[in-house]
Design a protein around this motif. Structure first.
Motif, mmCIF file in Angstrom:
data_model
loop_
_atom_site.group_PDB
_atom_site.id
_atom_site.type_symbol
_atom_site.label_atom_id
_atom_site.label_comp_id
_atom_site.label_asym_id
_atom_site.label_seq_id
_atom_site.Cartn_x
_atom_site.Cartn_y
_atom_site.Cartn_z
ATOM 1 N N GLY A 282 0.821 -1.243 0.156
ATOM 2 C CA GLY A 282 -0.074 -0.019 -0.001
ATOM 3 C C GLY A 282 0.898 1.194 -0.107
ATOM 4 N N SER A 283 0.898 2.004 0.965
ATOM 5 C CA SER A 283 1.816 2.896 1.085
ATOM 6 C C SER A 283 2.384 2.835 2.362
ATOM 7 N N VAL A 284 3.542 2.278 2.810
ATOM 8 C CA VAL A 284 4.121 2.450 4.011
ATOM 9 C C VAL A 284 4.638 3.847 4.139
ATOM 10 N N ARG A 285 4.975 4.593 3.204
ATOM 11 C CA ARG A 285 5.484 5.888 3.526
ATOM 12 C C ARG A 285 4.295 6.806 4.296
ATOM 13 N N THR A 286 3.179 6.737 3.487
ATOM 14 C CA THR A 286 1.957 7.392 4.183
ATOM 15 C C THR A 286 1.912 6.892 5.530
ATOM 16 N N ILE A 287 1.704 5.849 5.883
ATOM 17 C CA ILE A 287 1.316 5.432 7.322
ATOM 18 C C ILE A 287 2.481 5.722 8.387
ATOM 19 N N ALA A 288 3.830 5.701 7.906
ATOM 20 C CA ALA A 288 4.825 5.953 8.738
ATOM 21 C C ALA A 288 4.653 7.435 8.808
ATOM 22 N N ALA A 289 4.342 8.324 7.919
ATOM 23 C CA ALA A 289 4.228 9.861 8.132
ATOM 24 C C ALA A 289 3.241 10.191 8.819
ATOM 25 N N PHE A 290 2.162 9.433 8.704
ATOM 26 C CA PHE A 290 0.743 9.765 9.473
ATOM 27 C C PHE A 290 1.358 9.531 11.165
ATOM 28 N N ASP A 291 2.023 8.339 11.375
ATOM 29 C CA ASP A 291 2.245 8.036 12.673
ATOM 30 C C ASP A 291 3.394 9.139 13.422
ATOM 31 N N GLN A 292 4.254 9.445 12.260
ATOM 32 C CA GLN A 292 5.316 10.421 12.752
ATOM 33 C C GLN A 292 4.780 11.772 13.323
ATOM 34 N N ARG A 293 3.787 12.136 12.558
ATOM 35 C CA ARG A 293 3.182 13.454 12.642
ATOM 36 C C ARG A 293 2.506 13.316 13.962
ATOM 37 N N ALA A 294 1.840 12.439 14.227
ATOM 38 C CA ALA A 294 0.968 12.163 15.631
ATOM 39 C C ALA A 294 2.090 12.272 16.746
ATOM 40 N N LEU A 295 3.276 11.523 16.513
ATOM 41 C CA LEU A 295 4.418 11.444 17.689
ATOM 42 C C LEU A 295 4.862 12.874 17.854
ATOM 43 N N GLU A 296 5.327 13.593 16.583
ATOM 44 C CA GLU A 296 5.806 14.755 16.995
ATOM 45 C C GLU A 296 4.959 15.948 17.265
#
Lengths: 406, 421
Positions: free
Chosen positions: A108-122
């Protein structure tokens, strides 16, 4: 009575171009699509090239809001546009008749998923974008493509690693042959991103070194070249195509998928699983090994996986082995897109009268039972059945028999 | 018209011969089923991560799960949580089907004709979280590349097959919250077309801050309880779990003397092609999925005894679902019992429709149907009999399981009594 399934259009976005004839020509010339990494680099810097496409979705999708689509979604939606155009499924026909979509993707898009999570973290969970969440589901690209092109037939995503595209084509072919669907876009797509390339590198799966690419079946092969791409085939029930005055490029005669439960750790079992799969696909296609005119191999440059494929081909064909084509030395391993790209190259080879050889092959590997491999393209005098092989990295295998339309 | 019930009139029927599930309510067919019938809730404060930055704090987690006993070939710590849940449910289901050790020879099975079809929403999202945590804190220098080897969702079906030695078709269908039904539909085709003799079909998802964050951001999570079809419903509650059904061709199941819980006789898939996260306002995709499921099983809507609702508890889903059911069932839509076990275990994502498949198979086998708990006030926009708060005894000849998902993916599956064939 099973219905016949034909291919009436293709759409392909690859590192070697966006139309079948230029992809085919590049492969016949032995070219590869790797380029210096754009947008990120890997910490190890051992890999500085990969198969990124200089991709502008606007070229394919001139109208409409592209913002809700991530890169995987844009690649797949664009490939769908090309396949719909090629097969003559315009907007009016799509309104009247359901067109389905079965999409193979590894990530799918692991980049989208990682970026989504990263934004929530930051920034905090309340600052994530709803768009990104919608795209974080693995079936997002198929859903977005269906919305964009109004494909209101069945819609499924399959994720069999690098065999996902073969699984998606097989899934669609079955649903058409039993009458559950009549027209389905089938194939796959994956984007290349930092997360996937870096992880492949850290896992030791990539061919190392600057400028070094994958060398399928080569004695010096040391890993894959990761790429991105999307490719879709319009699959249709044969009689309906004739009735609407359409034309078919080819037909899916049979297919099979299976799984090596040892996931590569038991060499003999891996070969046996693939051998049975190849035989099963031929059996379903009702053709003998001797009638196969060419092999489109899965070989991606992995020492283990390529050897398994070579052994299985030898067990099925022995001395009758037809010429072998392997395109991932040029196209790279484009994961979900791989098998559909192989199919696109097969169809184009029938038109052009020649098929790419083992792209990237330099040094013959005496340990493989494939004595006559060549990097050079071979002539296709009379188009005939081709066996498409798809082998994953961790157990999934698939095979499909394509034949020219009759 | 004609007396269809009991007529041995059509070919395709697949036997459900084993059921396994790991849910927030318990583990294993019996515990899960009894939990549903007793109307217990598996929802509570989220424990697996800190929710202090969120405005909601409840979830439906599987507590105290020990994967170890279910792993005999693979190392349980070498696979992600969704795979652990899936392998456990698969082992339970095989055990329940009296095929515990997958002793192929003894059971007359060919490993090449035993396959797996699983669904998921997020695959192994904890691997992405791990990656991001490392990136933020320790750096990625020592990262092992698990996003390539442990994360891609196909590993869930792969891990089941590797654990059990299954070499047949292996498919992962990430059709989000309808994925379990997609997997069952696919397994139905694989078996009907003779490509396999036994399929494990189901779904799995692990509780994840990614999923939780997304639904929280959409404002979709209820603050306390999940009350589907209630006028005061405030949302869904994210959950986790796995369920696996053992599916076999009916003649094979009968030949080996297997206990048959139910038959799957048809399914329907459709796509809204409308919006990524919102259902079609007329529910047209849901209607098409139900109609196709009925058509493929040769049943009429008025023969359906029980509907397992998608019933997430969000204001929109339950309203649109009620509307879609009304279009298919007509006047009967307000009287056909339609409950949502999500009121008890939240929305277990890719596992949800697989768990609801277990519910339908057990409803058919047991002639009892689980309630929708937390129901207090009827909603005129949801004019359905949601089996409020108490399980009910009912002659369940035909059960329909509905599931709807992000991406506009809709899927319905039909379960029937074995005596129907």
């Amino acid at each position: 009575m099973k219905r016949r399934v034909v291919i009436t259009g293709v759409g392909a976005l690859s590192v070697l171009g966006d139309d079948p004839s230029s992809i085919h020509r590049s492969l016949c010339e032995g070219r590869h699509g790797r380029r210096p990494l754009l947008g990120f680099e890997l910490p190890s810097r051992t890999v500085s090239e990969a198969g990124q496409i200089a991709f502008e979705a606007r070229r394919y999708l001139p109208q409409g809001n592209l913002r809700p689509l991530d890169r995987t979604g844009q690649l797949v939606t664009s490939a769908a546009q090309l396949a719909l155009d090629d097969s003559g499924w315009d907007a009016e026909r799509r309104r009247e008749h359901p067109v389905g979509l079965t999409l193979g993707t590894m990530f799918g898009s692991v980049r989208t998923i990682a970026a989504f999570d990263q934004r929530a973290l930051e920034a905090g969970p309340q600052y994530v974008k709803p768009f990104d969440f919608a795209n974080s589901v693995i079936n997002a690209a198929a859903g977005q493509t269906a919305i964009w092109h109004h494909l209101w037939g069945l819609n499924s995503t399959l994720t069999g690693g690098p065999t996902a595209g073969a699984q998606a084509m097989a899934y669609a072919a079955d649903l058409i042959s039993i009458g559950r669907a009549s027209s389905v876009l089938a194939g796959g797509g994956d984007e290349l991103c930092f997360e996937s390339l870096f992880s492949a590198d850290q896992a030791g799966l990539l061919a190392p070194g600057r400028g070094e690419g994958a060398r399928p079946f080569d004695r010096q092969r040391s890993g894959m070249s990761l790429s991105e791409g999307a490719a879709l085939l319009m699959l249709e029930e044969a009689s309906g195509v004739a009735a609407r005055g359409g034309r078919a490029y080819g037909e899916i005669l049979g297919h099979a998928t299976a799984f090596d439960p040892s996931r590569g750790t038991d060499r003999e079992l891996g070969i046996e699983v693939l051998t049975r799969t190849l035989k099963q696909a031929l059996e379903e296609a009702a053709i003998d090994p001797g009638e196969v005119t060419a092999i489109s191999a899965s070989a991606l440059g992995s020492p283990r996986v390529d050897a398994c494929e070579a052994q299985a081909l030898d067990r099925v064909f022995g001395a009758e082995l037809p010429p072998v084509s392997a395109v991932k030395g040029g196209l790279g391993e484009s994961l979900g897109a791989s098998a559909a790209l192989q199919a696109v190259v097969i169809l184009e080879s029938w038109r052009q009268g020649r098929m790419p050889g083992v792209v990237g092959l330099e040094e013959h590997d005496d340990t493989l039972p494939l004595p006559r491999l060549s990097a050079e393209p071979f002539a296709v005098k009379v188009p005939g059945p081709v066996l498409l092989v798809a082998v994953g990295l961790d157990g999934n295998v698939g095979a499909m028999v394509l034949a020219p339309a009759t | 018209m004609n007396k269809r019930r009991g007529n041995k009139r059509r070919g395709r029927a697949i036997a459900v011969t084993g059921l396994g599930a790991i849910t927030p309510l318990g583990s294993g067919r019996q515990e899960v089923w009894q939990g549903f019938l007793s109307g217990r809730s598996g929802i509570g404060p989220v424990e697996s991560f800190d929710t202090s930055a969120y405005n909601v704090h409840v979830g439906a987690e599987v507590k105290g799960f020990d994967p170890q006993p279910y792993f005999r070939r693979l190392e349980s710590s070498a696979v992600g949580r969704a795979s652990q849940l899936a392998v456990a449910a698969a082992r339970q289901a095989l055990d329940d089907a009296d095929l515990e050790d997958a002793d192929f020879e003894k059971d007359g099975l060919d490993p090449f004709r035993c396959g797996v079809a699983m669904g998921t929403t997020s695959g192994e999202p904890l691997e992405v979280e791990h990656f991001n945590d490392l990136r933020a804190v320790a750096g990625l220098a020592e990262y092992g590349g698990e996003l390539m080897t442990r994360y891609p969702s196909h590993v869930i079906a792969a891990h089941i097959a590797a654990e059990l030695g299954f070499a047949g078709p292996n498919t992962m269908i990430p059709a989000a919250c309808a994925a379990g039904n997609y997997a069952m539909g696919h397994a139905f085709e694989v078996l009907s077309s003779g490509r396999a003799d036994l399929m494990l079909a189901g779904g799995a998802d692990a509780f994840s801050r990614i999923t939780y964050t997304g639904f929280a951001r959409l404002g979709a999570i209820a603050p306390d309880v999940c009350r589907p079809f209630d006028r005061q419903r405030q949302g869904m509650i994210p959950g986790e779990g796995a369920a696996v059904l053992v599916l076999e061709p009916l003649d094979r199941a009968r030949a080996r003397g297997a206990h048959i819980y139910a038959l799957i006789t048809g399914y329907g898939l459709s796509c809204d092609a409308h919006h990524m996260t919102a259902a079609h306002p007329e529910g047209s995709g849901a209607v098409r999925a139900m109609e196709e499921a009925l058509r493929s099983s040769g049943r009429r809507a008025d023969e359906v005894s029980y509907v397992s609702a998608h019933g997430t508890g969000t204001p929109t889903n339950d309203r649109l679902e009620s509307r879609a059911v009304a279009r298919v069932f007509g006047e009967r839509s307000s009287v056909v019992p339609m409950s949502s076990v999500k009121s008890m275990i939240g929305h277990t994502m890719g596992a949800a429709s697989a768990i609801e498949g277990l519910v339908c198979a057990m409803a058919v086998a047991d002639d009892r149907i689980p309630p929708t708990i937390n129901f207090q006030e009827p909603d005129p926009e949801c004019a359905v009999d949601c089996v409020a708060n108490q399980a009910r005894s009912l002659d369940v000849q035909v059960a329909m399981s509905n599931a709807y998902a992000f991406g506009g993916n809709n899927a319905s599956v039909i379960f029937e009594k074995p005596s129907a064939h």
